[in-house]
Design a protein around this motif. Structure first.
Motif, mmCIF file in Angstrom:
data_model
loop_
_atom_site.group_PDB
_atom_site.id
_atom_site.type_symbol
_atom_site.label_atom_id
_atom_site.label_comp_id
_atom_site.label_asym_id
_atom_site.label_seq_id
_atom_site.Cartn_x
_atom_site.Cartn_y
_atom_site.Cartn_z
ATOM 1 N N TYR A 46 -4.204 1.383 -7.528
ATOM 2 C CA TYR A 46 -4.747 0.339 -6.663
ATOM 3 C C TYR A 46 -5.231 -0.843 -7.495
ATOM 4 N N MET B 101 0.830 -1.211 0.000
ATOM 5 C CA MET B 101 0.000 0.000 0.000
ATOM 6 C C MET B 101 0.865 1.262 0.000
ATOM 7 N N ILE C 126 -2.489 -3.563 -6.649
ATOM 8 C CA ILE C 126 -2.995 -4.319 -5.507
ATOM 9 C C ILE C 126 -4.013 -5.370 -5.950
#
Length: 133
Positions: free
Chosen positions: A81, A29, A85
């Motif tokens: 993201y 993150m 991720i």
């Protein structure tokens, strides 16, 4: 593209070493946010160059400029993201470079120079091409 992956790897490796006691999610993150802030800075730098040098115009109010900047940063964060991720592309980058590039000197410096470069260039651009209000 290879230089961007190389920079991403070194930033990820730096945050991963700082958070070894935890899972890899905080490092992922932190790296993703660092890259998204950099991407937003590059987009804003290109927008500044276009508006000042090509269109010879600027935003009509500071509120409009702030909303645009927030939208750019939010869009960059959501895109990073999704790519890094959700799709786990960051782990593929890390596995690709972890054996041969983790201990090379200068990699982290190169990565943080790429992250901070748009903001340094924006400051220089503001100094040499001030906006006329």
């Amino acid at each position: 593209m290879k230089q961007l992956e190389y920079a991403y790897f070194h930033i990820y490796h730096f945050y991963y070493q700082r958070n070894q006691g935890l899972t890899s999610l905080p490092a992922r993150m932190q790296t993703m946010y660092t890259v998204s802030i950099s991407a937003g800075g590059w987009i804003l730098l290109l927008q500044t160059i276009f508006l000042r040098l090509v269109r010879h115009a600027w935003f009509t109010s500071q509120d409009a400029a702030m909303i645009f900047a927030i939208a750019v940063y939010l869009g960059a964060a959501l895109l990073c993201y999704r790519i890094f991720i959700t799709r786990s592309y960051d782990e593929k980058i890390y596995q690709k470079y972890e054996t041969d590039r983790a201990n090379k000197p200068g990699g982290l410096l190169f990565a943080f120079m790429m992250v901070s470069a748009p903001y340094l260039l924006l400051a220089l651009f503001k100094q040499f091409f001030p906006a006329q209000h």
